[in-house]
Design a protein around this motif. Sequence first.
Motif, PDB file in Angstrom:
ATOM      1  N   THR A   1       8.647  22.859 -26.794  1.00  0.00           N
ATOM      2  CA  THR A   1       8.425  22.662 -25.359  1.00  0.00           C
ATOM      3  C   THR A   1       9.189  21.472 -24.817  1.00  0.00           C
ATOM      4  OG1 THR A   1       6.207  23.620 -25.550  1.00  0.00           O
ATOM      5  CG2 THR A   1       6.657  22.277 -23.610  1.00  0.00           C
ATOM      6  N   GLU A   2       9.208  20.366 -25.563  1.00  0.00           N
ATOM      7  CA  GLU A   2       9.801  19.130 -25.055  1.00  0.00           C
ATOM      8  C   GLU A   2      11.306  19.253 -24.798  1.00  0.00           C
ATOM      9  OE1 GLU A   2       6.133  18.153 -27.392  1.00  0.00           O
ATOM     10  OE2 GLU A   2       7.864  19.482 -27.617  1.00  0.00           O
TER      11      GLU A   2
ATOM     12  N   LEU B   1       9.621  29.107 -19.004  1.00  0.00           N
ATOM     13  CA  LEU B   1       8.340  29.346 -18.331  1.00  0.00           C
ATOM     14  C   LEU B   1       7.702  30.634 -18.824  1.00  0.00           C
ATOM     15  CD1 LEU B   1       6.446  28.254 -16.100  1.00  0.00           C
ATOM     16  CD2 LEU B   1       7.694  29.706 -14.481  1.00  0.00           C
ATOM     17  N   LEU B   2       8.473  31.706 -18.925  1.00  0.00           N
ATOM     18  CA  LEU B   2       7.925  32.979 -19.389  1.00  0.00           C
ATOM     19  C   LEU B   2       7.536  32.901 -20.857  1.00  0.00           C
ATOM     20  CD1 LEU B   2       7.211  35.889 -18.755  1.00  0.00           C
ATOM     21  CD2 LEU B   2       9.571  36.533 -19.287  1.00  0.00           C
ATOM     22  N   ALA B   3       8.373  32.281 -21.683  1.00  0.00           N
ATOM     23  CA  ALA B   3       8.066  32.145 -23.107  1.00  0.00           C
ATOM     24  C   ALA B   3       6.769  31.379 -23.312  1.00  0.00           C
ATOM     25  CB  ALA B   3       9.213  31.443 -23.834  1.00  0.00           C
ATOM     26  N   GLU B   4       6.522  30.370 -22.478  1.00  0.00           N
ATOM     27  CA  GLU B   4       5.362  29.503 -22.661  1.00  0.00           C
ATOM     28  C   GLU B   4       4.061  30.129 -22.172  1.00  0.00           C
ATOM     29  OE1 GLU B   4       8.226  25.571 -22.387  1.00  0.00           O
ATOM     30  OE2 GLU B   4       6.832  25.979 -20.747  1.00  0.00           O
ATOM     31  N   PHE B   5       4.130  31.166 -21.368  1.00  0.00           N
ATOM     32  CA  PHE B   5       2.933  31.878 -20.933  1.00  0.00           C
ATOM     33  C   PHE B   5       2.673  33.143 -21.744  1.00  0.00           C
ATOM     34  CE2 PHE B   5       2.977  29.565 -16.785  1.00  0.00           C
ATOM     35  CZ  PHE B   5       1.619  29.285 -16.699  1.00  0.00           C
TER      36      PHE B   5
ATOM     37  N   SER C   1       3.561  25.379 -16.285  1.00  0.00           N
ATOM     38  CA  SER C   1       3.359  25.759 -17.686  1.00  0.00           C
ATOM     39  C   SER C   1       2.357  24.838 -18.363  1.00  0.00           C
ATOM     40  CB  SER C   1       4.692  25.691 -18.431  1.00  0.00           C
ATOM     41  OG  SER C   1       4.487  25.669 -19.827  1.00  0.00           O
ATOM     42  N   PRO C   2       1.273  25.385 -18.949  1.00  0.00           N
ATOM     43  CA  PRO C   2       0.317  24.535 -19.660  1.00  0.00           C
ATOM     44  C   PRO C   2       0.959  23.801 -20.835  1.00  0.00           C
ATOM     45  CG  PRO C   2      -0.648  26.679 -19.202  1.00  0.00           C
ATOM     46  CD  PRO C   2       0.801  26.781 -18.870  1.00  0.00           C
ATOM     47  N   ARG C   3       1.941  24.435 -21.498  1.00  0.00           N
ATOM     48  CA  ARG C   3       2.599  23.769 -22.622  1.00  0.00           C
ATOM     49  C   ARG C   3       3.365  22.537 -22.144  1.00  0.00           C
ATOM     50  NH1 ARG C   3       2.457  26.950 -27.272  1.00  0.00           N
ATOM     51  NH2 ARG C   3       1.812  29.110 -26.908  1.00  0.00           N
ATOM     52  N   TRP C   4       4.009  22.637 -20.988  1.00  0.00           N
ATOM     53  CA  TRP C   4       4.704  21.465 -20.452  1.00  0.00           C
ATOM     54  C   TRP C   4       3.697  20.391 -20.061  1.00  0.00           C
ATOM     55  CZ3 TRP C   4       4.750  18.730 -15.864  1.00  0.00           C
ATOM     56  CH2 TRP C   4       5.777  17.781 -15.742  1.00  0.00           C
TER      57      TRP C   4
ATOM     58  N   LEU D   1       3.915  40.074 -27.329  1.00  0.00           N
ATOM     59  CA  LEU D   1       4.658  40.636 -26.198  1.00  0.00           C
ATOM     60  C   LEU D   1       5.828  39.768 -25.762  1.00  0.00           C
ATOM     61  CD1 LEU D   1       1.736  41.864 -23.895  1.00  0.00           C
ATOM     62  CD2 LEU D   1       3.182  43.244 -25.381  1.00  0.00           C
ATOM     63  N   ARG D   2       5.932  38.580 -26.339  1.00  0.00           N
ATOM     64  CA  ARG D   2       6.918  37.610 -25.850  1.00  0.00           C
ATOM     65  C   ARG D   2       8.347  38.159 -25.901  1.00  0.00           C
ATOM     66  NH1 ARG D   2       5.700  33.721 -29.120  1.00  0.00           N
ATOM     67  NH2 ARG D   2       7.367  34.223 -30.580  1.00  0.00           N
TER      68      ARG D   2
END
Length: 450
Positions: A377-378, A141-145, A208-211, A150-151
């Motif tokens: 993501t998948e 979740l954090l990685a995807e936002f 998460s938008p990526r999910w 900064l990741r």
Amino acid sequence: MSKTIANGASLPTHGSRSLSTKHRRFLAKLTLLISGGMFIDGFILGSIGIVMPAITHDLALSTTWQGLIGASALIGIFIGGPLGGWLADKVGRRPMFTVDLAIFLVGSVAQFFVVEAWQLFLVRVLMGIAIGADYSIGWPLLAEFSPARLRGKLLAVLELAWYVGYLVSYALGWALTVSSATGWHVILGLSTLPTVIVFLMRLGTPESPRWLISRGRHAEAKRVAAEHMTHEEQRDLHAPSSVGRQGFGRLFSRDYLKATVFVSTFWVCNVTPYFAIGAFAPIVLRQLGLKEGLTGGLVLNGFAVLGTALSVILIERVGRRKLAIPPFFISTVALICVALLSHVSTTVVMVCFFTFSLVNAVSTTLCGVYPGEVFPTEIRGIGVGFATAVSRVGAALGTFLLPVAMSSLGIAYTMLIAAAICLVGGIVSQVLAPETRGKLLSEASSPSGN
């Protein structure tokens, strides 16, 4: 083109602009919420060793039950990591983000009321399952936002929170053990308070938008991304994905086998010697001639917190590989010196152990960074979950085998075995560790990136 951020790091920007105040606040809150789960994990693992003598006395534990209760949370994490990752990939990050902590809260409260060994074992297995799930939900979740520049730093903060939780728990247990003022039920149940706070704060966390994109929910993803992500990260949402099928099988496909092997091996070789030495620090240090073993263990954990803080500061300045690889070889030398020079002086022993604790923490911090970056993501949730489970096998083996090795082989050979594990980690990392610094998440997790 590069840009200097607050800590002075010069990083590729991919054309991104400074974060707005709204985005900074959201990222800070999300990092805090996920760090809360990591703090709790370190807290429950750090306290059990301190109170084990009292538990053994009150519950009349056999050596078998001592081992089972000591490893109960690790057993739960082994189960919860893959299970939580699979569910996070299937049903989403958001619902699992609160469900797992609710389960942990139930277990934390139950520790106040256990009266039998089997009850404590089952309760802590349940708590471990929840924490294992939190790894494979929170990190993705954090990685995807997070924005690319900064990741790494934000993910590294999660490991810092784990070490702080472990140190706080160890220090509280140490203080309460010395004073004999508080029972073990209370020491174990102290995790309830931070759990309640973090659970309430997690309510309302966005998906998460990526999910959402991976599930074909494009309109919803666009709406959430517009509110919480930079323009560059929003564009990266639409990068083509090479992932076909989902689940465990994809981790061992030609595209991601190297990433799976690397992350799992890297994590195991970091945590196996740490858990072995850290869990039995007072015993190890006493056998090496240090009378204040309990105090030495506390200082040892303090150096680990310092090492993690250094990683947080340096990760976006020097990159992943420079933090991941050299500490393994330094740890190897430090532990060999402990094995060969322990009879020389206690000062040499302490310097070597503190060096190991410091540099081991530097590289271990990357265990919270790489898994969230190298899988798409998948399968990001299940990838993190699988690596978590494998790492806990190493942690459990290290915890169980260290006292056996010390009694049958002696302290010198035991330290040489720990040094060999560090050496393997260094060699594997030298060959397989990718450099993901400054890369967009779609780039870092692509087959070519791995």
